[in-house]
Design a protein around this motif. Structure first.
Motif, PDB file in Angstrom:
ATOM      1  N   GLN A  59      38.081  -5.417  -3.305  1.00  0.00           N
ATOM      2  CA  GLN A  59      37.870  -4.141  -3.992  1.00  0.00           C
ATOM      3  C   GLN A  59      36.880  -3.274  -3.233  1.00  0.00           C
ATOM      4  OE1 GLN A  59      37.265  -4.383  -8.271  1.00  0.00           O
ATOM      5  NE2 GLN A  59      35.786  -2.692  -8.213  1.00  0.00           N
ATOM      6  N   PHE A  60      37.179  -1.957  -3.159  1.00  0.00           N
ATOM      7  CA  PHE A  60      36.251  -0.994  -2.563  1.00  0.00           C
ATOM      8  C   PHE A  60      35.158  -0.692  -3.582  1.00  0.00           C
ATOM      9  CE2 PHE A  60      34.994   3.472  -1.644  1.00  0.00           C
ATOM     10  CZ  PHE A  60      34.494   3.282  -0.366  1.00  0.00           C
ATOM     11  N   TRP A  61      34.002  -1.224  -3.325  1.00  0.00           N
ATOM     12  CA  TRP A  61      32.897  -1.166  -4.290  1.00  0.00           C
ATOM     13  C   TRP A  61      31.569  -1.069  -3.540  1.00  0.00           C
ATOM     14  CZ3 TRP A  61      30.784  -6.004  -7.232  1.00  0.00           C
ATOM     15  CH2 TRP A  61      29.859  -5.591  -8.186  1.00  0.00           C
ATOM     16  N   PRO A  62      31.213   0.135  -3.075  1.00  0.00           N
ATOM     17  CA  PRO A  62      29.973   0.292  -2.307  1.00  0.00           C
ATOM     18  C   PRO A  62      28.728  -0.162  -3.051  1.00  0.00           C
ATOM     19  CG  PRO A  62      31.350   2.251  -2.110  1.00  0.00           C
ATOM     20  CD  PRO A  62      31.980   1.391  -3.167  1.00  0.00           C
ATOM     21  N   ASP A  63      28.762  -0.099  -4.383  1.00  0.00           N
ATOM     22  CA  ASP A  63      27.565  -0.454  -5.155  1.00  0.00           C
ATOM     23  C   ASP A  63      27.139  -1.896  -4.942  1.00  0.00           C
ATOM     24  OD1 ASP A  63      26.916   1.824  -7.504  1.00  0.00           O
ATOM     25  OD2 ASP A  63      28.910   1.927  -6.632  1.00  0.00           O
ATOM     26  N   ALA A  84      28.736   0.555   4.883  1.00  0.00           N
ATOM     27  CA  ALA A  84      28.787  -0.906   4.954  1.00  0.00           C
ATOM     28  C   ALA A  84      30.060  -1.443   4.305  1.00  0.00           C
ATOM     29  CB  ALA A  84      27.552  -1.504   4.283  1.00  0.00           C
ATOM     30  N   GLU A  85      30.479  -0.830   3.188  1.00  0.00           N
ATOM     31  CA  GLU A  85      31.670  -1.308   2.488  1.00  0.00           C
ATOM     32  C   GLU A  85      32.944  -1.014   3.272  1.00  0.00           C
ATOM     33  OE1 GLU A  85      33.437  -2.908  -1.249  1.00  0.00           O
ATOM     34  OE2 GLU A  85      32.029  -3.382   0.357  1.00  0.00           O
ATOM     35  N   VAL A  86      33.008   0.137   3.922  1.00  0.00           N
ATOM     36  CA  VAL A  86      34.163   0.447   4.765  1.00  0.00           C
ATOM     37  C   VAL A  86      34.244  -0.534   5.932  1.00  0.00           C
ATOM     38  CG1 VAL A  86      35.209   2.178   6.284  1.00  0.00           C
ATOM     39  CG2 VAL A  86      34.198   2.890   4.115  1.00  0.00           C
ATOM     40  N   LEU A  87      33.117  -0.798   6.558  1.00  0.00           N
ATOM     41  CA  LEU A  87      33.090  -1.758   7.671  1.00  0.00           C
ATOM     42  C   LEU A  87      33.475  -3.160   7.207  1.00  0.00           C
ATOM     43  CD1 LEU A  87      29.822  -0.582   9.445  1.00  0.00           C
ATOM     44  CD2 LEU A  87      32.111  -0.530  10.445  1.00  0.00           C
ATOM     45  N   ARG A  88      33.082  -3.518   6.005  1.00  0.00           N
ATOM     46  CA  ARG A  88      33.420  -4.847   5.494  1.00  0.00           C
ATOM     47  C   ARG A  88      34.927  -4.970   5.263  1.00  0.00           C
ATOM     48  NH1 ARG A  88      34.589  -7.505   0.888  1.00  0.00           N
ATOM     49  NH2 ARG A  88      34.645  -5.566  -0.316  1.00  0.00           N
ATOM     50  N   LEU A  89      35.520  -3.984   4.602  1.00  0.00           N
ATOM     51  CA  LEU A  89      36.934  -4.066   4.248  1.00  0.00           C
ATOM     52  C   LEU A  89      37.861  -3.812   5.431  1.00  0.00           C
ATOM     53  CD1 LEU A  89      37.027  -2.301   0.763  1.00  0.00           C
ATOM     54  CD2 LEU A  89      37.604  -4.680   1.244  1.00  0.00           C
ATOM     55  N   LEU A 144      19.127   7.618   1.796  1.00  0.00           N
ATOM     56  CA  LEU A 144      20.503   7.886   1.363  1.00  0.00           C
ATOM     57  C   LEU A 144      21.190   6.534   1.123  1.00  0.00           C
ATOM     58  CD1 LEU A 144      21.446  10.743   3.862  1.00  0.00           C
ATOM     59  CD2 LEU A 144      20.935  10.991   1.432  1.00  0.00           C
ATOM     60  N   PRO A 145      20.769   5.814   0.098  1.00  0.00           N
ATOM     61  CA  PRO A 145      21.261   4.441  -0.087  1.00  0.00           C
ATOM     62  C   PRO A 145      22.759   4.353  -0.356  1.00  0.00           C
ATOM     63  CG  PRO A 145      19.995   5.170  -2.001  1.00  0.00           C
ATOM     64  CD  PRO A 145      19.788   6.198  -0.933  1.00  0.00           C
ATOM     65  N   LEU A 146      23.332   5.303  -1.107  1.00  0.00           N
ATOM     66  CA  LEU A 146      24.763   5.217  -1.403  1.00  0.00           C
ATOM     67  C   LEU A 146      25.590   5.473  -0.149  1.00  0.00           C
ATOM     68  CD1 LEU A 146      26.993   4.760  -3.443  1.00  0.00           C
ATOM     69  CD2 LEU A 146      26.916   7.207  -3.999  1.00  0.00           C
ATOM     70  N   LEU A 147      25.163   6.396   0.707  1.00  0.00           N
ATOM     71  CA  LEU A 147      25.879   6.638   1.954  1.00  0.00           C
ATOM     72  C   LEU A 147      25.827   5.390   2.836  1.00  0.00           C
ATOM     73  CD1 LEU A 147      27.382   8.472   3.932  1.00  0.00           C
ATOM     74  CD2 LEU A 147      25.162   9.293   4.762  1.00  0.00           C
ATOM     75  N   THR A 148      24.650   4.798   2.948  1.00  0.00           N
ATOM     76  CA  THR A 148      24.510   3.566   3.741  1.00  0.00           C
ATOM     77  C   THR A 148      25.393   2.462   3.179  1.00  0.00           C
ATOM     78  OG1 THR A 148      22.227   4.186   4.282  1.00  0.00           O
ATOM     79  CG2 THR A 148      22.841   1.894   4.608  1.00  0.00           C
TER      80      THR A 148
END
Length: 496
Positions: A404-408, A351-356, A343-347
Motif C-alpha cells: 500500500q502507498f502510505w507515506p505516513d 521514501a515511500e515511492v522509493l520503497r514501492l 518538510l516531514p511529509l515530503l521526505t
C-alpha cells in the motif's frame, strides 16, 4: 511456418540443457558436502514479466534465500532485508565482486567492474568529485535548473505533458552541468538521446539473453552490434569533453567533476600509491553518472507523480506543508536540503515511492569473492548473488501493509526513511546523495507551483510497472496536466 531463427533458438536451448545437465552433475559432486540454499524448480524464471514479484512469490514457498537456474549456473536470490544486509553489509567483503560481463570490457566501470584495489581508488575519486568537488555548487545548480523547469512547465499550463520525458531532460541537464560544466541545450539533447538509445538497446532480448547464454556472443547478433554502435557514439561524446577539459585545465581550480577527477588522477600518479588510475577511469565515471543518474531519477519522479494523481488527498497535504514552510512559489523562499526534516511529509513521500518502486529492483548482481555463508547456508566462491530489492521492500516482517502507498508509515517515531532502494554496503549507489537532493528539490518546487491533474478525460496512469526487461523498473507512459496554483509573476508579462 516456423522461422529459421526460431529453429536456431530451439536448437540452442536444447544445447543449453545438455551442457547444463553435464555441469550440474560435475557441480553436484563438488558441493555434495555443503548446505546450499534450496533450488527452485524450472529454468525459465527470467522470462517472467514481473520478475522481482515472481521471485518474491517463490520465497513464500522456499524461504527468503534460494537458488534458481540462470543458463549454465545457479544463482542465489536474497528476498529479505535481513538476508541482504547480512550479505552486503555484515559480510560485504565476501559479496563485493561482480560477475564477468561477456560482451563488453568493463574493468574500468564503477557499477559493473569487479572489486579490486584499483576499483576502490576509482570509487573514492568519483565520490570525492561528487561530494567534495561539487559540494558548494550542487544544490544551487539543482535549484536553478528546477526553477527553469517550472517556468518551462508554466508555459504549457493546462496542456497534458509527457512528464517522464520532461523529467528525463531535466535530470540529464543536471548531470551535464555537474560533469561537463555546460547546460547547452544542444549538448543536453545529444547526451539525452544517446542515453535513451543505450538503455533501449541494452534491454533488448538479444542482449539480455547473453547473461543467460554467454556463448551466444560468438553468433551474429544485430542487437549487440547496435548496442556497440551506441557505445561508440557515447564514448565519442565523452572523449570530446575530456579533450576540452584537458586543454583548459588550470592546476588547483575546477569548474565541474571532470576537472576535479583529472586533477585527482594526476595527484594519485604523483603519490604512486596502490590502485593507479588513468584517463579511462575518468571516462567511465562520466559514463556511469549519465547511465545511472538520469533515467533512474526521472523514473522515480514519474512514479511519484503517478502515485499523487491516484492520491490527491496526499498531494493536498504536501502542498499545505510546502505553503506553511515556503510560502508562494514566487516568494523566493528556499529550504535547504540539510533542513529537509522541516518538510516531514515530503521526505516520507519520497521514501515511500522509493520503497514501492525502486528504480533498480534487483540491484546489480554480486559475486562472492570467497566462500561464505548467509543465514546458515553455504555460498561457494564465485556464486552470483541477486539482491531482490523490491522484494525486500515488500517484506511483511518489516513493513505493515507493504503493497500500500502510505507515506505516513515513515512519520512514525523511530522509522528510518531509508529503504534498500539504493543498495547498501561497498556497492551502495554512488549517486544516492545527488538523487535524493534532486527528488527533494524537484518535487518541492513542482508541488509548490502546480497542482497535478489527470488529462481532461480523467485517465489515471497505471501503477503497474512495464514488463521487467534489463535493469530499470519502467513506468508506462502517461500524461499529466500541471495547473498553476498562482498566476505568473509580473516580470513575466502577466497579471498577478
Amino acid at each position: 511456418m516456423v522461422l529459421p531463427g526460431l529453429w536456431l533458438l530451439l536448437l540452442l536451448l536444447l544445447l543449453l540443457l545438455l551442457v547444463a545437465g553435464a555441469r550440474w552433475l560435475r557441480g553436484r559432486r563438488k558441493v555434495s558436502n555443503l548446505r546450499l540454499p534450496p533450488l527452485a524448480p524450472g529454468f525459465l524464471h527470467f522470462l517472467q514479466p514481473n520478475l522481482p514479484i515472481h521471485l518474491l512469490g517463490l520465497s513464500r514457498k522456499l524461504g527468503p534465500i534460494y537458488r534458481i537456474r540462470m543458463g549454465l549456473q545457479d544463482v542465489v536470490v536474497l528476498n529479505s532485508n535481513s538476508a541482504i544486509k547480512e550479505a552486503l553489509i555484515k559480510k560485504w567483503a565476501d559479496f563485493a565482486g561482480r560477475p564477468p560481463i561477456p560482451y563488453e570490457k568493463l574493468e574500468l566501470d564503477l557499477s559493473l567492474g569487479d572489486y579490486s584495489s584499483t576499483w576502490r581508488t576509482h570509487k573514492k575519486l568519483s565520490r570525492s568529485a561528487l561530494m567534495l568537488g561539487m559540494r558548494g555548487s550542487m544544490e544551487p545548480l539543482v535549484e536553478q535548473l528546477t526553477q527553469e523547469f517550472c517556468e518551462h512547465m508554466r508555459a504549457q499550463a493546462g496542456t497534458p505533458v509527457d512528464i517522464h520525458k520532461e523529467f528525463s531532460l531535466l535530470t540529464c541537464g543536471i548531470i551535464c552541468c555537474l560533469t561537463f560544466g555546460d547546460k547547452d541545450v544542444t549538448l543536453v539533447h545529444t547526451v539525452h538521446s544517446c542515453v535513451q538509445d543505450l538503455m533501449q538497446a541494452w534491454s533488448h532480448w538479444s542482449v539480455q539473453i547473453l547473461d543467460i547464454m554467454p556463448f551466444l556472443r560468438f553468433l551474429p547478433n544485430p542487437g549487440l552490434w547496435k548496442l556497440k554502435r551506441f557505445q561508440e557514439h557515447r564514448d565519442h561524446i565523452v572523449r570530446q569533453q575530456l579533450k576540452l577539459h584537458k586543454d583548459s585545465l588550470v592546476a588547483g581550480q575546477w569548474n565541474d567533476m571532470i576537472d576535479y577527477m583529472l586533477q585527482g588522477m594526476e595527484q594519485l600518479r604523483e603519490d604512486k600509491g596502490e590502485g593507479q588510475l588513468h584517463e579511462g577511469h575518468v571516462h567511465m565515471s562520466v559514463v556511469d553518472l549519465f547511465i545511472g543518474g538520469t533515467e533512474t531519477t526521472a523514473t522515480t519522479l514519474s512514479w511519484a507523480v503517478a502515485f499523487l494523481l491516484h492520491h490527491p488527498e496526499i498531494q493536498k497535504r504536501l502542498q499545505e506543508e510546502l505553503d506553511l514552510k515556503l510560502g508562494p512559489s514566487d516568494s523566493g523562499s528556499q529550504i535547504l536540503y540539510k533542513n529537509r526534516a522541516q518538510l516531514p511529509l515530503l521526505t516520507a513521500t519520497i521514501a515511500e515511492v522509493l520503497r514501492l518502486r525502486p528504480a533498480v529492483p534487483l540491484a546489480l548482481p554480486h559475486r562472492t569473492t570467497r566462500a561464505s555463508s548467509i543465514s546458515g547456508y553455504d555460498v561457494p566462491k564465485d556464486t552470483i548473488i541477486i539482491p531482490n530489492i523490491q522484494g525486500a521492500n515488500l517484506d511483511e516482517t518489516v513493513w505493515e501493509l507493504p503493497s500500500q502507498f502510505w507515506p505516513d508509515r515513515f512519520l512514525e517515531p523511530g522509522r528510518s526513511p531509508r529503504s534498500l532502494s539504493f543498495g547498501c554496503g561497498a556497492r551502495v549507489c554512488l549517486g544516492e546523495p545527488l538523487a535524493q537532493l534532486e527528488l527533494f528539490v524537484i518535487l518541492a518546487r513542482l508541488l509548490q507551483a502546480f497542482t497535478l491533474l489527470p488529462p481532461a478525460d480523467g485517465a489515471l496512469p497505471s501503477l503497474k510497472p512495464q514488463s521487467y526487461a534489463g535493469v530499470n523498473l519502467l513506468i508506462h507512459p502517461f500524461r499529466v496536466r500541471l495547473q498553476p496554483r498562482r498566476p505568473a509573476p509580473r516580470d513575466q508579462g502577466q497579471s498577478p
